[in-house]
Design a protein around this motif. Structure first.
Motif, PDB file in Angstrom:
ATOM      1  N   THR A 205      11.909  -2.593 -12.970  1.00  0.00           N
ATOM      2  CA  THR A 205      10.460  -2.510 -13.232  1.00  0.00           C
ATOM      3  C   THR A 205       9.972  -1.074 -13.132  1.00  0.00           C
ATOM      4  N   PHE A 206      10.520  -0.328 -12.186  1.00  0.00           N
ATOM      5  CA  PHE A 206      10.098   1.061 -11.990  1.00  0.00           C
ATOM      6  C   PHE A 206      10.310   1.889 -13.262  1.00  0.00           C
ATOM      7  N   PHE A 207      11.384   1.578 -14.009  1.00  0.00           N
ATOM      8  CA  PHE A 207      11.676   2.329 -15.229  1.00  0.00           C
ATOM      9  C   PHE A 207      10.766   1.921 -16.387  1.00  0.00           C
ATOM     10  N   VAL A 208      10.457   0.638 -16.496  1.00  0.00           N
ATOM     11  CA  VAL A 208       9.817   0.152 -17.723  1.00  0.00           C
ATOM     12  C   VAL A 208       8.321  -0.140 -17.583  1.00  0.00           C
ATOM     13  N   THR A 209       7.782   0.019 -16.395  1.00  0.00           N
ATOM     14  CA  THR A 209       6.337  -0.185 -16.260  1.00  0.00           C
ATOM     15  C   THR A 209       5.602   1.081 -16.704  1.00  0.00           C
ATOM     16  N   GLY A 210       4.471   0.894 -17.303  1.00  0.00           N
ATOM     17  CA  GLY A 210       3.739   2.048 -17.811  1.00  0.00           C
ATOM     18  C   GLY A 210       2.438   2.283 -17.069  1.00  0.00           C
ATOM     19  N   ASN A 211       1.658   3.240 -17.566  1.00  0.00           N
ATOM     20  CA  ASN A 211       0.366   3.508 -16.949  1.00  0.00           C
ATOM     21  C   ASN A 211      -0.581   2.329 -17.177  1.00  0.00           C
ATOM     22  N   GLY A 212      -1.279   1.934 -16.122  1.00  0.00           N
ATOM     23  CA  GLY A 212      -2.234   0.844 -16.244  1.00  0.00           C
ATOM     24  C   GLY A 212      -1.652  -0.517 -15.957  1.00  0.00           C
ATOM     25  N   PHE A 213      -0.341  -0.586 -15.788  1.00  0.00           N
ATOM     26  CA  PHE A 213       0.281  -1.873 -15.441  1.00  0.00           C
ATOM     27  C   PHE A 213       1.303  -1.634 -14.333  1.00  0.00           C
ATOM     28  N   SER A 214       1.266  -2.486 -13.332  1.00  0.00           N
ATOM     29  CA  SER A 214       2.195  -2.325 -12.210  1.00  0.00           C
ATOM     30  C   SER A 214       2.489  -3.694 -11.608  1.00  0.00           C
ATOM     31  N   THR A 215       3.603  -3.760 -10.925  1.00  0.00           N
ATOM     32  CA  THR A 215       3.921  -4.980 -10.179  1.00  0.00           C
ATOM     33  C   THR A 215       3.915  -4.645  -8.688  1.00  0.00           C
ATOM     34  N   LEU A 216       4.019  -5.683  -7.885  1.00  0.00           N
ATOM     35  CA  LEU A 216       3.864  -5.499  -6.448  1.00  0.00           C
ATOM     36  C   LEU A 216       4.948  -4.594  -5.851  1.00  0.00           C
ATOM     37  N   SER A 217       6.189  -4.765  -6.313  1.00  0.00           N
ATOM     38  CA  SER A 217       7.267  -3.954  -5.736  1.00  0.00           C
ATOM     39  C   SER A 217       7.034  -2.464  -5.991  1.00  0.00           C
ATOM     40  N   VAL A 218       6.606  -2.134  -7.202  1.00  0.00           N
ATOM     41  CA  VAL A 218       6.342  -0.731  -7.544  1.00  0.00           C
ATOM     42  C   VAL A 218       5.132  -0.218  -6.765  1.00  0.00           C
ATOM     43  N   GLU A 219       4.105  -1.057  -6.620  1.00  0.00           N
ATOM     44  CA  GLU A 219       2.909  -0.653  -5.895  1.00  0.00           C
ATOM     45  C   GLU A 219       3.204  -0.415  -4.415  1.00  0.00           C
ATOM     46  N   ILE A 220       4.008  -1.307  -3.816  1.00  0.00           N
ATOM     47  CA  ILE A 220       4.373  -1.134  -2.402  1.00  0.00           C
ATOM     48  C   ILE A 220       5.155   0.161  -2.217  1.00  0.00           C
ATOM     49  N   TYR A 221       6.035   0.467  -3.165  1.00  0.00           N
ATOM     50  CA  TYR A 221       6.794   1.715  -3.102  1.00  0.00           C
ATOM     51  C   TYR A 221       5.842   2.916  -3.125  1.00  0.00           C
ATOM     52  N   SER A 222       4.850   2.867  -4.012  1.00  0.00           N
ATOM     53  CA  SER A 222       3.886   3.969  -4.110  1.00  0.00           C
ATOM     54  C   SER A 222       3.063   4.086  -2.826  1.00  0.00           C
ATOM     55  N   MET A 223       2.658   2.932  -2.274  1.00  0.00           N
ATOM     56  CA  MET A 223       1.868   2.953  -1.040  1.00  0.00           C
ATOM     57  C   MET A 223       2.690   3.494   0.126  1.00  0.00           C
ATOM     58  N   ALA A 224       3.966   3.118   0.189  1.00  0.00           N
ATOM     59  CA  ALA A 224       4.828   3.583   1.277  1.00  0.00           C
ATOM     60  C   ALA A 224       5.061   5.085   1.187  1.00  0.00           C
ATOM     61  N   ARG A 225       5.130   5.612  -0.039  1.00  0.00           N
ATOM     62  CA  ARG A 225       5.325   7.059  -0.205  1.00  0.00           C
ATOM     63  C   ARG A 225       4.095   7.828   0.260  1.00  0.00           C
ATOM     64  N   ALA A 226       2.913   7.206   0.089  1.00  0.00           N
ATOM     65  CA  ALA A 226       1.677   7.875   0.496  1.00  0.00           C
ATOM     66  C   ALA A 226       1.492   7.851   2.011  1.00  0.00           C
ATOM     67  N   GLY A 227       2.253   7.000   2.698  1.00  0.00           N
ATOM     68  CA  GLY A 227       2.115   6.904   4.152  1.00  0.00           C
ATOM     69  C   GLY A 227       2.165   5.453   4.583  1.00  0.00           C
ATOM     70  N   ILE A 228       2.710   5.227   5.776  1.00  0.00           N
ATOM     71  CA  ILE A 228       2.847   3.852   6.243  1.00  0.00           C
ATOM     72  C   ILE A 228       1.468   3.261   6.520  1.00  0.00           C
ATOM     73  N   SER A 229       1.187   2.154   5.857  1.00  0.00           N
ATOM     74  CA  SER A 229      -0.057   1.429   6.093  1.00  0.00           C
ATOM     75  C   SER A 229       0.299  -0.024   6.390  1.00  0.00           C
ATOM     76  N   LEU A 230      -0.403  -0.609   7.328  1.00  0.00           N
ATOM     77  CA  LEU A 230      -0.097  -1.992   7.670  1.00  0.00           C
ATOM     78  C   LEU A 230      -0.549  -2.956   6.578  1.00  0.00           C
ATOM     79  N   THR A 231      -1.274  -2.461   5.589  1.00  0.00           N
ATOM     80  CA  THR A 231      -1.587  -3.284   4.421  1.00  0.00           C
ATOM     81  C   THR A 231      -0.298  -3.658   3.692  1.00  0.00           C
ATOM     82  N   VAL A 232       0.653  -2.708   3.683  1.00  0.00           N
ATOM     83  CA  VAL A 232       1.962  -2.993   3.079  1.00  0.00           C
ATOM     84  C   VAL A 232       2.628  -4.155   3.815  1.00  0.00           C
ATOM     85  N   ASN A 233       2.513  -4.147   5.140  1.00  0.00           N
ATOM     86  CA  ASN A 233       3.083  -5.247   5.935  1.00  0.00           C
ATOM     87  C   ASN A 233       2.434  -6.568   5.556  1.00  0.00           C
ATOM     88  N   ALA A 234       1.087  -6.531   5.393  1.00  0.00           N
ATOM     89  CA  ALA A 234       0.366  -7.766   5.069  1.00  0.00           C
ATOM     90  C   ALA A 234       0.788  -8.305   3.699  1.00  0.00           C
TER      91      ALA A 234
END
Length: 266
Positions: A205-234
């Protein structure tokens, strides 16, 4: 059934503890009001509330579920028909060749599959987004469905098909009333496996998703890179709970199907 020894049970418990400990640790801190995973201060639902208050996250969650359901359904149809086609081949060499090609796709690294689809979509001018993600998920799910359906087809007694034909059943009747009902446990297993793989996938998914569309796994990866947030845990806790419910649902469907088959054989 032979009972497991105490050592075997202890080993299984040890393996499951290793597998589930990180997940339970992550979910445990999703209820932490402290905002970090260093120490648990007090119980709170605020991180789960933050997930449901974030409309963008809800859209991404819906995208993930829609892609998983659609890819699982399409892959199940294609994989089931593919498995029936492979089994019906009389040329043993050709059958083994197709099975080998199917297995190669399963053991191929996700990175290779993702990069291949990215190059293909770029070359033929397909815009990256929902369609590219859906096609990719269907592609890597089909071989899994084939492998789940094949055992049921191979264990099926061909005399059932011969008897149906002798009674005047057409090819369509044989497929819909004999073959598909018999292999339905394998079809359900293939669908749930495809669904789980789609929900779980990150690399492709990371390779084939484009701008404006994302899935949860890619979004969690982006959130984790920005810093650990317990929202990711939730979010992870919610996905784990949904997956657990799917597995429990599959267990009861499979159990009911086996009970119906057993009663039908009596």
């Amino acid at each position: 059934m032979k009972k497991l020894s105490a050592a075997s049970k202890a080993y299984l418990v040890f393996v499951f503890v290793i597998l589930y400990a990180p997940i339970l640790y992550l979910i445990f801190y999703s209820f932490n009001s402290g905002g970090t995973m260093n120490s648990f201060e007090s119980f709170t639902w605020e991180h789960y509330a933050a997930v449901f208050e974030d409309s963008r996250l809800i859209v991404i969650l819906l995208n993930t579920v829609i892609v998983a359901l659609l890819s699982g359904l399409i892959a199940t149809i294609i994989g089931t028909l593919g498995a029936i086609g492979i089994v019906s081949l009389k040329d043993k060499k050709m059958r083994n060749t197709l099975l080998s090609l199917n297995n190669i796709l399963i053991v191929s690294p996700d990175v290779v599959i993702g990069a291949s689809f990215l190059i293909l979509f770029t070359m033929i001018g397909v815009k990256l987004g929902f369609a590219s993600v859906l096609v990719s998920h269907v592609a890597f799910s089909v071989p899994i469905v084939v492998l789940m359906v094949l055992p049921k087809l191979l264990e099926m007694n061909t005399s059932l098909i011969d008897a149906a034909r002798d009674l005047g059943a057409t090819k369509r009747d044989v497929l819909l009333r004999v073959i598909l009902p018999y292999i339905s446990p394998g079809i359900f297993a293939g669908f749930f496996m495809a669904l789980t793989y789609s929900l779980d996938d990150f690399a492709v998914t990371f390779f084939v998703t484009g701008n404006g569309f994302s899935t949860l796994s890619v979004e969690i990866y982006s959130m984790a890179r920005a810093g650990i947030s317990l929202t990711v845990n939730a979010i992870s806790g919610l996905v784990f709970a949904v997956t657990l419910l799917i597995v429990i649902g599959y267990y009861f469907i499979n159990k009911r199907s086996k009970s119906a088959t057993t009663e039908g054989q009596r």
